[in-house]
Design a protein around this motif. Structure first.
Motif, PDB file in Angstrom:
ATOM      1  N   GLN A   1       0.806  -1.215   0.000  1.00 49.78           N
ATOM      2  CA  GLN A   1       0.000   0.000   0.000  1.00 49.78           C
ATOM      3  C   GLN A   1       0.841   1.269   0.000  1.00 49.78           C
ATOM      4  OE1 GLN A   1      -0.615  -2.672   1.726  1.00 49.78           O
ATOM      5  NE2 GLN A   1      -2.628  -3.308   0.938  1.00 49.78           N
ATOM      6  N   SER A   2       2.081   1.170   0.455  1.00 46.67           N
ATOM      7  CA  SER A   2       2.943   2.358   0.513  1.00 46.67           C
ATOM      8  C   SER A   2       3.959   2.394  -0.621  1.00 46.67           C
ATOM      9  CB  SER A   2       3.665   2.417   1.867  1.00 46.67           C
ATOM     10  OG  SER A   2       4.487   1.262   2.028  1.00 46.67           O
ATOM     11  N   SER A   3       3.900   1.412  -1.527  1.00 40.87           N
ATOM     12  CA  SER A   3       4.830   1.392  -2.653  1.00 40.87           C
ATOM     13  C   SER A   3       4.438   2.470  -3.661  1.00 40.87           C
ATOM     14  CB  SER A   3       4.812   0.025  -3.331  1.00 40.87           C
ATOM     15  OG  SER A   3       5.218  -0.983  -2.440  1.00 40.87           O
ATOM     16  N   LYS A   4       5.429   2.925  -4.385  1.00 39.11           N
ATOM     17  CA  LYS A   4       5.175   3.914  -5.424  1.00 39.11           C
ATOM     18  C   LYS A   4       4.678   3.181  -6.667  1.00 39.11           C
ATOM     19  CE  LYS A   4       7.085   8.401  -6.380  1.00 39.11           C
ATOM     20  NZ  LYS A   4       8.250   9.274  -6.191  1.00 39.11           N
ATOM     21  N   SER A   5       3.533   3.590  -7.184  1.00 41.18           N
ATOM     22  CA  SER A   5       2.947   2.929  -8.348  1.00 41.18           C
ATOM     23  C   SER A   5       3.687   3.334  -9.623  1.00 41.18           C
ATOM     24  CB  SER A   5       1.469   3.308  -8.488  1.00 41.18           C
ATOM     25  OG  SER A   5       0.773   3.014  -7.303  1.00 41.18           O
ATOM     26  N   VAL A   6       3.704   2.438 -10.600  1.00 39.39           N
ATOM     27  CA  VAL A   6       4.328   2.730 -11.890  1.00 39.39           C
ATOM     28  C   VAL A   6       3.269   2.566 -12.978  1.00 39.39           C
ATOM     29  CG1 VAL A   6       6.205   2.204 -13.474  1.00 39.39           C
ATOM     30  CG2 VAL A   6       6.498   1.785 -11.021  1.00 39.39           C
ATOM     31  N   ILE A   7       3.077   3.622 -13.765  1.00 45.43           N
ATOM     32  CA  ILE A   7       2.119   3.609 -14.878  1.00 45.43           C
ATOM     33  C   ILE A   7       2.906   3.451 -16.170  1.00 45.43           C
ATOM     34  CG2 ILE A   7       0.180   4.780 -15.964  1.00 45.43           C
ATOM     35  CD1 ILE A   7      -0.209   4.197 -12.975  1.00 45.43           C
ATOM     36  N   PHE A   8       2.719   2.322 -16.841  1.00 44.47           N
ATOM     37  CA  PHE A   8       3.392   2.068 -18.117  1.00 44.47           C
ATOM     38  C   PHE A   8       2.423   2.373 -19.264  1.00 44.47           C
ATOM     39  CE2 PHE A   8       5.824  -0.631 -15.250  1.00 44.47           C
ATOM     40  CZ  PHE A   8       7.124  -0.428 -15.681  1.00 44.47           C
ATOM     41  N   VAL A   9       2.824   3.257 -20.178  1.00 45.35           N
ATOM     42  CA  VAL A   9       2.046   3.555 -21.380  1.00 45.35           C
ATOM     43  C   VAL A   9       2.823   3.007 -22.574  1.00 45.35           C
ATOM     44  CG1 VAL A   9       1.000   5.331 -22.823  1.00 45.35           C
ATOM     45  CG2 VAL A   9       1.070   5.633 -20.341  1.00 45.35           C
ATOM     46  N   LEU A  10       2.285   1.992 -23.220  1.00 48.67           N
ATOM     47  CA  LEU A  10       2.962   1.336 -24.341  1.00 48.67           C
ATOM     48  C   LEU A  10       2.275   1.733 -25.646  1.00 48.67           C
ATOM     49  CD1 LEU A  10       3.432  -2.262 -22.863  1.00 48.67           C
ATOM     50  CD2 LEU A  10       4.891  -0.261 -22.586  1.00 48.67           C
ATOM     51  N   GLU A  11       2.788   2.786 -26.291  1.00 48.68           N
ATOM     52  CA  GLU A  11       2.261   3.214 -27.597  1.00 48.68           C
ATOM     53  C   GLU A  11       2.727   2.225 -28.670  1.00 48.68           C
ATOM     54  OE1 GLU A  11       0.422   5.785 -28.476  1.00 48.68           O
ATOM     55  OE2 GLU A  11       0.467   7.217 -26.808  1.00 48.68           O
ATOM     56  N   GLY A  12       1.860   1.953 -29.632  1.00 52.84           N
ATOM     57  CA  GLY A  12       2.201   0.960 -30.652  1.00 52.84           C
ATOM     58  C   GLY A  12       2.358  -0.410 -30.013  1.00 52.84           C
ATOM     59  N   PHE A  13       1.389  -0.768 -29.176  1.00 52.05           N
ATOM     60  CA  PHE A  13       1.474  -2.003 -28.388  1.00 52.05           C
ATOM     61  C   PHE A  13       1.703  -3.218 -29.276  1.00 52.05           C
ATOM     62  CE2 PHE A  13      -0.413  -5.709 -26.363  1.00 52.05           C
ATOM     63  CZ  PHE A  13       0.142  -5.674 -25.098  1.00 52.05           C
ATOM     64  N   ASP A  14       1.089  -3.246 -30.460  1.00 58.95           N
ATOM     65  CA  ASP A  14       1.219  -4.401 -31.349  1.00 58.95           C
ATOM     66  C   ASP A  14       2.654  -4.642 -31.775  1.00 58.95           C
ATOM     67  OD1 ASP A  14       1.185  -2.822 -34.335  1.00 58.95           O
ATOM     68  OD2 ASP A  14       0.145  -1.849 -32.678  1.00 58.95           O
ATOM     69  N   LEU A  15       3.473  -3.555 -31.812  1.00 54.17           N
ATOM     70  CA  LEU A  15       4.880  -3.694 -32.201  1.00 54.17           C
ATOM     71  C   LEU A  15       5.698  -4.388 -31.120  1.00 54.17           C
ATOM     72  CD1 LEU A  15       5.414  -0.177 -33.823  1.00 54.17           C
ATOM     73  CD2 LEU A  15       4.971  -2.351 -34.974  1.00 54.17           C
ATOM     74  N   PHE A  16       5.309  -4.240 -29.856  1.00 57.10           N
ATOM     75  CA  PHE A  16       6.005  -4.933 -28.769  1.00 57.10           C
ATOM     76  C   PHE A  16       5.758  -6.445 -28.837  1.00 57.10           C
ATOM     77  CE2 PHE A  16       5.723  -0.630 -27.041  1.00 57.10           C
ATOM     78  CZ  PHE A  16       7.013  -0.446 -26.567  1.00 57.10           C
ATOM     79  N   CYS A  17       4.662  -6.828 -29.504  1.00 55.78           N
ATOM     80  CA  CYS A  17       4.369  -8.263 -29.653  1.00 55.78           C
ATOM     81  C   CYS A  17       5.391  -8.944 -30.566  1.00 55.78           C
ATOM     82  CB  CYS A  17       2.961  -8.468 -30.212  1.00 55.78           C
ATOM     83  SG  CYS A  17       1.645  -7.845 -29.138  1.00 55.78           S
ATOM     84  N   GLY A  18       6.132  -8.154 -31.342  1.00 60.58           N
ATOM     85  CA  GLY A  18       7.145  -8.710 -32.229  1.00 60.58           C
ATOM     86  C   GLY A  18       8.495  -8.897 -31.581  1.00 60.58           C
ATOM     87  N   HIS A  19       8.660  -8.481 -30.310  1.00 59.28           N
ATOM     88  CA  HIS A  19       9.934  -8.662 -29.611  1.00 59.28           C
ATOM     89  C   HIS A  19      10.185 -10.143 -29.340  1.00 59.28           C
ATOM     90  CE1 HIS A  19      10.302  -4.300 -27.903  1.00 59.28           C
ATOM     91  NE2 HIS A  19      10.011  -4.333 -29.192  1.00 59.28           N
ATOM     92  N   HIS A  20      11.436 -10.501 -29.194  1.00 61.84           N
ATOM     93  CA  HIS A  20      11.836 -11.885 -28.976  1.00 61.84           C
ATOM     94  C   HIS A  20      11.148 -12.468 -27.739  1.00 61.84           C
ATOM     95  CE1 HIS A  20      14.258 -15.476 -29.059  1.00 61.84           C
ATOM     96  NE2 HIS A  20      14.699 -15.253 -27.826  1.00 61.84           N
ATOM     97  N   ASN A  21      10.364 -13.514 -27.948  1.00 62.54           N
ATOM     98  CA  ASN A  21       9.642 -14.205 -26.859  1.00 62.54           C
ATOM     99  C   ASN A  21       8.680 -13.282 -26.087  1.00 62.54           C
ATOM    100  OD1 ASN A  21      10.873 -16.653 -27.401  1.00 62.54           O
ATOM    101  ND2 ASN A  21      12.586 -16.249 -26.005  1.00 62.54           N
ATOM    102  N   GLN A  22       8.468 -12.068 -26.577  1.00 58.51           N
ATOM    103  CA  GLN A  22       7.590 -11.095 -25.900  1.00 58.51           C
ATOM    104  C   GLN A  22       7.972 -10.964 -24.416  1.00 58.51           C
ATOM    105  OE1 GLN A  22       3.470 -12.156 -26.651  1.00 58.51           O
ATOM    106  NE2 GLN A  22       3.672 -11.817 -28.858  1.00 58.51           N
ATOM    107  N   THR A  23       9.293 -10.916 -24.178  1.00 59.81           N
ATOM    108  CA  THR A  23       9.819 -10.922 -22.801  1.00 59.81           C
ATOM    109  C   THR A  23       9.347  -9.721 -21.997  1.00 59.81           C
ATOM    110  OG1 THR A  23      11.787 -12.042 -23.641  1.00 59.81           O
ATOM    111  CG2 THR A  23      11.914 -11.138 -21.414  1.00 59.81           C
TER     112      THR A  23
END
Length: 428
Positions: free
Chosen positions: A134-156
């Protein structure tokens, strides 16, 4: 007067250039706001895909929500925003380097050796923890062009981000932005199993709760951008503001202006194109030209349409122009459904047989004319999968508008009267 015009012009330009103002998607905005607030305030990890065509307002929606949370004061203190783009971060190493930089953890990582990408990412997130979840700092990830990240090796990258969102680690919220409706199918099985399957679809045009056609909807957008709100902080008299708004309402109701906007809708309904035209029109205002008119918009639209399509149409032979007109009528009758050569040829023959003055042309010659139209990219072939289709029955889509065809014919000389009348006639 000049000062008032400059003030109005500056105010509207600021609205047009401010990419965080929304003219619709208020329901979706509330949903996204609640999602981020649960991550920031209560430490809930979430993931969502925001899907919609290019220019519909996906990034604007996210920026609008983040701006409001930042103004409220909770966002900058309790969370970190990390933005990645598939066109820039083309592999996981570049992504991790950017994540490290945006989280300001370069010093913490310096000199440490990690066995895997997952260990490196886990260490970065652990650096933000203050103790309990509850006291951790939250991280908001915005992935533009999400479909392009699907092409990364093993989608790691995607696997580890979604894995963290499913576990009781640092609270994260992953916002994927893409135009691809089939993006879920691009995910590997192990990644798909860790994704929340929460999706938000953004569509252009009126929403489900708006009983408007495309023209009225576009006019409402124009009015939204151009009208001066009563609460707007501007150094002009209220009488000047009322007079300006009165001129905008008069413009919206003008029949010639509505026809011009309909041309724009037929050409391209992208909100970015609309805003660019508005910017040019606003910049044309001056002391001697203090009111927006239909003629100003018509001039800008003429410049937009001057993409040489009309010139290409003017240079077509009479036979090729007849085929284009036949395609135009087919599109109007069947609501822009695709067509094949056989359909176009049948409509052309029907017209030619009705008019003795129109020379009869053999079918192979008509096919050659159709192929030339295809090479000029006035029509485009529609893929029909792996099945092989005979040339005569291959489906095509017309890429020019009725207005462009009419303009080309009106500017051409020597076209038989029957063809001109056919082009301007009602659906046949």
């Amino acid at each position: 007067m000049a000062q008032d015009i400059n003030t109005i012009r500056s105010y509207i330009k600021q609205r047009l250039l401010n990419n965080n103002e929304l003219y619709k998607f208020h329901k979706e905005r509330r949903q996204l706001m609640e999602l981020l607030q649960r991550t920031i305030n209560y430490g809930e990890s979430n993931s969502i895909l925001i899907i919609g065509p290019v220019g519909v307002g996906k990034t604007t929606l996210i920026n609008s929500v983040i701006d409001e949370l930042s103004i409220a004061g909770c966002f900058n203190h309790d969370s970190i925003l990390v933005k990645l783009h598939g066109l820039i971060h083309t592999d996981d190493k570049l992504s991790l380097r950017s994540i490290t930089s945006q989280m300001k953890l370069d010093n913490a990582v310096d000199g440490k050796v990690f066995g895997s990408f997952a260990e490196n990412l886990a260490f970065l997130l652990a650096c933000l923890r203050k103790g309990e979840k509850q006291s951790s700092k939250s991280v908001i990830f915005v992935l533009e062009g999400f479909d392009l990240f699907c092409g990364h090796h093993n989608q790691t990258l995607l696997y580890n981000l979604f894995d963290i969102s499913q576990s009781a680690q640092t609270p994260v919220c992953i916002l994927g932005v893409t135009y691809r409706l089939d993006v879920i199918q691009l995910l590997e099985k192990r990644v798909k199993s860790r994704f929340s399957h929460r999706q938000m679809f953004l569509y252009p045009g009126p929403g489900e709760d708006e009983s408007l056609n495309d023209l009225d909807f576009t006019l409402n957008i124009l009015k939204w951008y151009l009208e001066l709100p009563d609460k707007a902080s501007m150094k002009i008299k209220s009488a000047v503001k009322k007079e300006w708004n009165k001129s905008i309402n008069s413009l919206i109701g003008d029949k010639k202006f509505r026809n011009t906007i309909q041309r724009l809708i037929d050409l391209d309904m992208n909100i970015n194109v609309l805003k660019n035209i508005l910017l040019k029109c606003i910049c044309s205002l001056s002391e001697n030209n203090s009111v927006l008119t239909a003629r100003i918009f018509e001039h800008e639209l003429d410049l937009l349409e001057s993409d040489d399509i009309v010139k290409v149409l003017k240079d077509l032979s009479v036979l090729e122009l007849c085929l284009i007109i036949a395609m135009k009528h087919h599109s109007e009758i069947y609501d822009n459904q695709p067509m094949n050569f056989e359909m176009v040829y049948s409509r052309y023959v029907k017209f030619a047989n009705k008019h003795a003055s129109i020379q009869t042309v053999q079918r192979p010659v008509v096919m050659k004319a159709f192929e030339h139209i295809e090479k000029l990219e006035l029509v485009s072939m529609i893929s029909q999968g792996t099945s092989r289709v005979q040339k005569d029955y291959q489906f095509f889509k017309l890429l020019v508008t009725s207005q462009q065809i009419s303009e080309a014919i009106s500017k051409s000389h020597g076209i038989p009267t029957e063809i001109v009348q056919w082009a301007n006639s009602s659906l046949t």
